[in-house]
Design a protein around this motif. Structure first.
Motif, PDB file in Angstrom:
ATOM      1  N   UNK A 136       0.781  -1.229   0.000  1.00 57.29           N
ATOM      2  CA  UNK A 136       0.000   0.000   0.000  1.00 57.29           C
ATOM      3  C   UNK A 136       0.812   1.277   0.000  1.00 57.29           C
ATOM      4  N   UNK A 137       2.134   1.146  -0.118  1.00 54.93           N
ATOM      5  CA  UNK A 137       2.988   2.327  -0.103  1.00 54.93           C
ATOM      6  C   UNK A 137       3.805   2.420  -1.376  1.00 54.93           C
ATOM      7  N   UNK A 138       4.340   3.608  -1.639  1.00 56.49           N
ATOM      8  CA  UNK A 138       5.181   3.797  -2.809  1.00 56.49           C
ATOM      9  C   UNK A 138       6.576   3.219  -2.557  1.00 56.49           C
ATOM     10  N   UNK A 139       7.257   2.949  -3.661  1.00 56.49           N
ATOM     11  CA  UNK A 139       8.622   2.464  -3.555  1.00 56.49           C
ATOM     12  C   UNK A 139       9.491   3.547  -2.927  1.00 56.49           C
ATOM     13  N   UNK A 140      10.343   3.136  -1.998  1.00 60.21           N
ATOM     14  CA  UNK A 140      11.139   4.058  -1.191  1.00 60.21           C
ATOM     15  C   UNK A 140      12.618   3.791  -1.384  1.00 60.21           C
ATOM     16  N   UNK A 141      13.396   4.843  -1.555  1.00 64.68           N
ATOM     17  CA  UNK A 141      14.852   4.740  -1.648  1.00 64.68           C
ATOM     18  C   UNK A 141      15.408   4.317  -0.294  1.00 64.68           C
ATOM     19  N   UNK A 142      16.309   3.327  -0.310  1.00 63.53           N
ATOM     20  CA  UNK A 142      16.963   2.881   0.921  1.00 63.53           C
ATOM     21  C   UNK A 142      18.419   3.339   0.943  1.00 63.53           C
TER      22      UNK A 142
END
Length: 123
Positions: free
Chosen positions: A42-48
């Motif tokens: 349910x969330x957008x792709x996030x930079x790690x």
């Protein structure tokens, strides 16, 4: 064409550690700046985090700074994400990505993507 394959995901208890690996085939990974992203349901792709071609420069997202470390071994054509002190909110599918610029940091810098590996942090 380079193919990226992630491994090392799984179920871990809060406070535990995992090390993800991203193996590249087809061309040498040293030609690419590399990175890790994650996407929770349910969330957008996030930079790690990302790492330069030589491994001399890294960037880590504030949400994981002090807990996650990105590294690479160009001789083994592999990039790693060491994850320590894991929290339930770290639960996500983790993706390895590569870009042709030396030190990619924006999503648009990355043109190669792996299939992802699931990390679940739960007691």
């Amino acid at each position: 064409q380079v193919q990226l394959v992630e491994s090392g995901g799984g179920l871990v208890q809060p406070g535990g550690s995992l090390r993800l690996s991203c193996a590249a085939s087809g061309r040498t990974v040293s030609n690419y700046g590399m990175g890790w992203f994650r996407q929770a349901p349910g969330k957008e792709r996030e930079f790690v985090g990302s790492i330069s071609r030589s491994g001399g420069t890294t960037s880590i997202a504030d949400s994981v700074k002090g807990r996650f470390i990105i590294s690479r071994d160009n001789a083994k054509n592999t990039v790693y994400l060491q994850m320590n002190s894991l929290k339930p909110e770290d639960t996500a599918v983790y993706y390895c990505a590569g870009g042709t610029i030396s030190f990619p940091i924006r999503t648009s810098d990355f043109g190669l993507w792996g299939q992802g590996t699931q990390v679940t942090v739960s007691s």
